[in-house]
Design a protein around this motif. Sequence first.
Motif, PDB file in Angstrom:
ATOM      1  N   GLY A 218      23.986  -9.676   2.112  1.00 16.48           N
ATOM      2  CA  GLY A 218      23.395  -8.641   2.941  1.00 16.48           C
ATOM      3  C   GLY A 218      22.848  -7.431   2.224  1.00 16.48           C
ATOM      4  N   ARG A 219      22.553  -7.540   0.940  1.00 17.11           N
ATOM      5  CA  ARG A 219      21.934  -6.433   0.222  1.00 17.11           C
ATOM      6  C   ARG A 219      20.410  -6.593   0.235  1.00 17.11           C
ATOM      7  NH1 ARG A 219      25.425  -3.242  -2.677  1.00 17.11           N
ATOM      8  NH2 ARG A 219      27.524  -4.092  -3.016  1.00 17.11           N
ATOM      9  N   PHE A 220      19.731  -5.493   0.558  1.00 17.22           N
ATOM     10  CA  PHE A 220      18.265  -5.498   0.582  1.00 17.22           C
ATOM     11  C   PHE A 220      17.728  -5.653  -0.831  1.00 17.22           C
ATOM     12  CE2 PHE A 220      14.292  -3.160   0.065  1.00 17.22           C
ATOM     13  CZ  PHE A 220      13.498  -3.743   1.035  1.00 17.22           C
ATOM     14  N   VAL A 221      16.722  -6.541  -0.992  1.00 19.21           N
ATOM     15  CA  VAL A 221      16.100  -6.773  -2.297  1.00 19.21           C
ATOM     16  C   VAL A 221      14.679  -6.217  -2.309  1.00 19.21           C
ATOM     17  CG1 VAL A 221      15.353  -8.501  -3.975  1.00 19.21           C
ATOM     18  CG2 VAL A 221      17.506  -8.810  -2.731  1.00 19.21           C
ATOM     19  N   ASP A 222      13.836  -6.685  -1.375  1.00 19.46           N
ATOM     20  CA  ASP A 222      12.443  -6.248  -1.365  1.00 19.46           C
ATOM     21  C   ASP A 222      11.805  -6.707  -0.064  1.00 19.46           C
ATOM     22  OD1 ASP A 222      10.133  -5.058  -2.205  1.00 19.46           O
ATOM     23  OD2 ASP A 222       9.692  -6.485  -3.815  1.00 19.46           O
ATOM     24  N   CYS A 223      10.608  -6.195   0.203  1.00 16.99           N
ATOM     25  CA  CYS A 223       9.845  -6.625   1.373  1.00 16.99           C
ATOM     26  C   CYS A 223       8.426  -6.095   1.248  1.00 16.99           C
ATOM     27  CB  CYS A 223      10.493  -6.123   2.664  1.00 16.99           C
ATOM     28  SG  CYS A 223      10.333  -4.333   2.907  1.00 16.99           S
ATOM     29  N   LEU A 224       7.583  -6.472   2.176  1.00 18.86           N
ATOM     30  CA  LEU A 224       6.269  -5.869   2.326  1.00 18.86           C
ATOM     31  C   LEU A 224       6.372  -4.832   3.437  1.00 18.86           C
ATOM     32  CD1 LEU A 224       3.796  -8.899   2.144  1.00 18.86           C
ATOM     33  CD2 LEU A 224       4.195  -7.155   0.404  1.00 18.86           C
ATOM     34  N   LEU A 225       5.918  -3.622   3.146  1.00 16.58           N
ATOM     35  CA  LEU A 225       6.002  -2.542   4.119  1.00 16.58           C
ATOM     36  C   LEU A 225       4.616  -2.020   4.466  1.00 16.58           C
ATOM     37  CD1 LEU A 225       8.940  -0.157   3.080  1.00 16.58           C
ATOM     38  CD2 LEU A 225       8.791  -1.586   5.102  1.00 16.58           C
ATOM     39  N   GLU A 226       4.395  -1.828   5.751  1.00 21.79           N
ATOM     40  CA  GLU A 226       3.224  -1.091   6.216  1.00 21.79           C
ATOM     41  C   GLU A 226       3.723   0.210   6.825  1.00 21.79           C
ATOM     42  OE1 GLU A 226      -0.611  -1.369   9.268  1.00 21.79           O
ATOM     43  OE2 GLU A 226       0.885  -2.980   9.206  1.00 21.79           O
ATOM     44  N   VAL A 227       3.130   1.316   6.409  1.00 23.04           N
ATOM     45  CA  VAL A 227       3.563   2.637   6.859  1.00 23.04           C
ATOM     46  C   VAL A 227       2.496   3.222   7.771  1.00 23.04           C
ATOM     47  CG1 VAL A 227       4.209   4.972   6.141  1.00 23.04           C
ATOM     48  CG2 VAL A 227       4.811   3.013   4.712  1.00 23.04           C
ATOM     49  N   PHE A 228       2.909   3.843   8.855  1.00 28.14           N
ATOM     50  CA  PHE A 228       1.956   4.552   9.703  1.00 28.14           C
ATOM     51  C   PHE A 228       2.614   5.791  10.286  1.00 28.14           C
ATOM     52  CE2 PHE A 228       3.453   0.559  11.355  1.00 28.14           C
ATOM     53  CZ  PHE A 228       4.048   0.839  12.581  1.00 28.14           C
ATOM     54  N   TYR A 229       1.845   6.886  10.289  1.00 25.91           N
ATOM     55  CA  TYR A 229       2.336   8.163  10.821  1.00 25.91           C
ATOM     56  C   TYR A 229       1.140   9.050  11.142  1.00 25.91           C
ATOM     57  CZ  TYR A 229       1.406   9.985   6.096  1.00 25.91           C
ATOM     58  OH  TYR A 229       0.819  10.335   4.913  1.00 25.91           O
ATOM     59  N   ASN A 230       1.394  10.120  11.881  1.00 23.14           N
ATOM     60  CA  ASN A 230       0.395  11.139  12.154  1.00 23.14           C
ATOM     61  C   ASN A 230       0.682  12.343  11.269  1.00 23.14           C
ATOM     62  OD1 ASN A 230      -0.858   9.606  14.172  1.00 23.14           O
ATOM     63  ND2 ASN A 230       0.493  10.422  15.752  1.00 23.14           N
ATOM     64  N   ASP A 231      -0.329  12.801  10.537  1.00 19.95           N
ATOM     65  CA  ASP A 231      -0.098  13.924   9.643  1.00 19.95           C
ATOM     66  C   ASP A 231      -0.081  15.246  10.420  1.00 19.95           C
ATOM     67  OD1 ASP A 231      -2.737  14.591  10.184  1.00 19.95           O
ATOM     68  OD2 ASP A 231      -3.501  13.884   8.248  1.00 19.95           O
ATOM     69  N   CYS A 232      -0.015  16.356   9.681  1.00 23.22           N
ATOM     70  CA  CYS A 232       0.114  17.657  10.330  1.00 23.22           C
ATOM     71  C   CYS A 232      -1.098  18.011  11.185  1.00 23.22           C
ATOM     72  CB  CYS A 232       0.374  18.748   9.291  1.00 23.22           C
ATOM     73  SG  CYS A 232      -0.851  18.782   7.959  1.00 23.22           S
ATOM     74  N   ASP A 233      -2.244  17.359  10.932  1.00 21.69           N
ATOM     75  CA  ASP A 233      -3.446  17.593  11.748  1.00 21.69           C
ATOM     76  C   ASP A 233      -3.560  16.602  12.899  1.00 21.69           C
ATOM     77  OD1 ASP A 233      -4.328  19.712  10.117  1.00 21.69           O
ATOM     78  OD2 ASP A 233      -5.159  18.279   8.669  1.00 21.69           O
ATOM     79  N   GLY A 234      -2.569  15.702  13.020  1.00 20.07           N
ATOM     80  CA  GLY A 234      -2.584  14.711  14.089  1.00 20.07           C
ATOM     81  C   GLY A 234      -3.384  13.472  13.764  1.00 20.07           C
ATOM     82  N   ALA A 235      -3.892  13.390  12.527  1.00 19.76           N
ATOM     83  CA  ALA A 235      -4.685  12.214  12.134  1.00 19.76           C
ATOM     84  C   ALA A 235      -3.762  11.041  11.836  1.00 19.76           C
ATOM     85  CB  ALA A 235      -5.541  12.538  10.925  1.00 19.76           C
ATOM     86  N   ASN A 238      -2.414   5.138   7.785  1.00 20.74           N
ATOM     87  CA  ASN A 238      -1.831   3.823   7.525  1.00 20.74           C
ATOM     88  C   ASN A 238      -1.808   3.574   6.018  1.00 20.74           C
ATOM     89  OD1 ASN A 238      -2.624   3.454  10.460  1.00 20.74           O
ATOM     90  ND2 ASN A 238      -1.645   1.496  10.038  1.00 20.74           N
ATOM     91  N   ILE A 239      -0.673   3.109   5.524  1.00 22.08           N
ATOM     92  CA  ILE A 239      -0.525   2.856   4.096  1.00 22.08           C
ATOM     93  C   ILE A 239       0.013   1.444   3.902  1.00 22.08           C
ATOM     94  CG2 ILE A 239       0.628   3.542   1.956  1.00 22.08           C
ATOM     95  CD1 ILE A 239       0.875   6.350   3.126  1.00 22.08           C
ATOM     96  N   THR A 240      -0.685   0.664   3.102  1.00 20.57           N
ATOM     97  CA  THR A 240      -0.228  -0.692   2.768  1.00 20.57           C
ATOM     98  C   THR A 240       0.043  -0.853   1.279  1.00 20.57           C
ATOM     99  OG1 THR A 240      -2.513  -1.455   2.597  1.00 20.57           O
ATOM    100  CG2 THR A 240      -1.428  -1.728   4.731  1.00 20.57           C
ATOM    101  N   ASP A 241      -0.289   0.158   0.498  1.00 18.54           N
ATOM    102  CA  ASP A 241      -0.062   0.123  -0.947  1.00 18.54           C
ATOM    103  C   ASP A 241       1.437   0.156  -1.227  1.00 18.54           C
ATOM    104  OD1 ASP A 241       0.014   0.357  -3.665  1.00 18.54           O
ATOM    105  OD2 ASP A 241      -1.040   2.288  -3.768  1.00 18.54           O
ATOM    106  N   GLN A 242       1.956  -0.944  -1.797  1.00 14.89           N
ATOM    107  CA  GLN A 242       3.387  -1.040  -2.041  1.00 14.89           C
ATOM    108  C   GLN A 242       3.850  -0.113  -3.162  1.00 14.89           C
ATOM    109  OE1 GLN A 242       5.286  -3.146   0.214  1.00 14.89           O
ATOM    110  NE2 GLN A 242       3.243  -2.763   1.063  1.00 14.89           N
ATOM    111  N   ASN A 243       2.907   0.500  -3.887  1.00 20.75           N
ATOM    112  CA  ASN A 243       3.261   1.442  -4.948  1.00 20.75           C
ATOM    113  C   ASN A 243       3.208   2.893  -4.482  1.00 20.75           C
ATOM    114  OD1 ASN A 243       3.671  -0.485  -7.080  1.00 20.75           O
ATOM    115  ND2 ASN A 243       1.439  -0.762  -7.167  1.00 20.75           N
ATOM    116  N   SER A 244       2.906   3.104  -3.197  1.00 20.66           N
ATOM    117  CA  SER A 244       2.868   4.477  -2.697  1.00 20.66           C
ATOM    118  C   SER A 244       4.269   5.067  -2.682  1.00 20.66           C
ATOM    119  CB  SER A 244       2.261   4.517  -1.294  1.00 20.66           C
ATOM    120  OG  SER A 244       3.150   3.934  -0.362  1.00 20.66           O
ATOM    121  N   SER A 245       4.347   6.375  -2.789  1.00 17.32           N
ATOM    122  CA  SER A 245       5.642   7.042  -2.893  1.00 17.32           C
ATOM    123  C   SER A 245       6.491   6.888  -1.642  1.00 17.32           C
ATOM    124  CB  SER A 245       5.439   8.530  -3.204  1.00 17.32           C
ATOM    125  OG  SER A 245       4.599   9.133  -2.221  1.00 17.32           O
ATOM    126  N   CYS A 246       5.869   6.904  -0.445  1.00 18.89           N
ATOM    127  CA  CYS A 246       6.675   6.789   0.777  1.00 18.89           C
ATOM    128  C   CYS A 246       7.187   5.365   0.971  1.00 18.89           C
ATOM    129  CB  CYS A 246       5.890   7.263   1.996  1.00 18.89           C
ATOM    130  SG  CYS A 246       4.387   6.356   2.337  1.00 18.89           S
TER     131      CYS A 246
END
Length: 294
Positions: A218-235, A238-246
């Motif tokens: 049950g230990r996490f090893v790796d995965c593919l992550l897609e990130v999505f959020y609204n920034d401070c301007d409401g925009a 979407n981030i799919t780059d697996q090397n991004s900091s978040c």
Amino acid sequence: MRCKNVMLLVLACILPLLAKATGSSADAVYIDGEEWSLLAKPLEADSAISARLYAFLPENRKWTTANYGGYDAVWEMVGDSLYLKGVSVSLYDENTGKYTEKNIKADTLHCIFDGKVSSNGIFAYWVNGKIRAGRGKTVRYFHDAFFRNLEQEKVLDFDNGVAIGSQTFNNHRTAGLRSEIDIAGILSVRFPWDEFPEIKAGGRISFHLKDVAMTADGRFVDCLLEVFYNDCDGARVNITDQNSSCVKAMKELLASVYPWEVYEIYGERIAVLEGWIVSLRYPDDSRDRLGVTK
């Protein structure tokens, strides 16, 4: 690879049934004299047969969202051939206000199957494709049709009622974190919000997890992550780059939580996190909680 192909084929068979949005009751099937749960309704596989069956069965039979047809069937494997032995229904008695069980044997159903009844029952000549039979405790369950797995399963591949292939699998589960209740607040509190001020300003970030790799314990090893959020301007971002900091931060966070629930299904390891959309909300008061959806 062979086990993975079996799993994909089985999922392809059962996923179309998910629209029913409830767990379906299983028929019974006898294999080598032992009772298994048949995780399918073979009488629904042929529209003409099911239409004649519904016209034949009593109208006052009980039905539920788990059993839309209002019947349970009993089957038997005789050699490599599948036979229908009979069906049972629960009938409502207006005088007593109770339901009573009625068993209808195969020889009574000859009108539905053009008289094709033998001493073994009714040969299931219309059944094709893969059907699962299972027994034992439930290992994995989703409240949809037959989207569940039991401790032991047979995957039978039928060609006009004859099993041309059969595989047996032993499924099991390694206990761990598996629900909103288990992990509520953990990830949202641990996420390094201050490192991402543009995300913190929006107060929420979501991650879609795919191809999750876990250790057997049950230990996490790796995965593919897609990130999505609204920034401070409401925009929308979407981030799919697996090397991004978040993305890296979220993977480190997932690795810090232990153990996650892990399944062994058809010889393949499946993480409870597979397919989840995990939504983290900045914990600015005690009411904020983590939302997790499939």
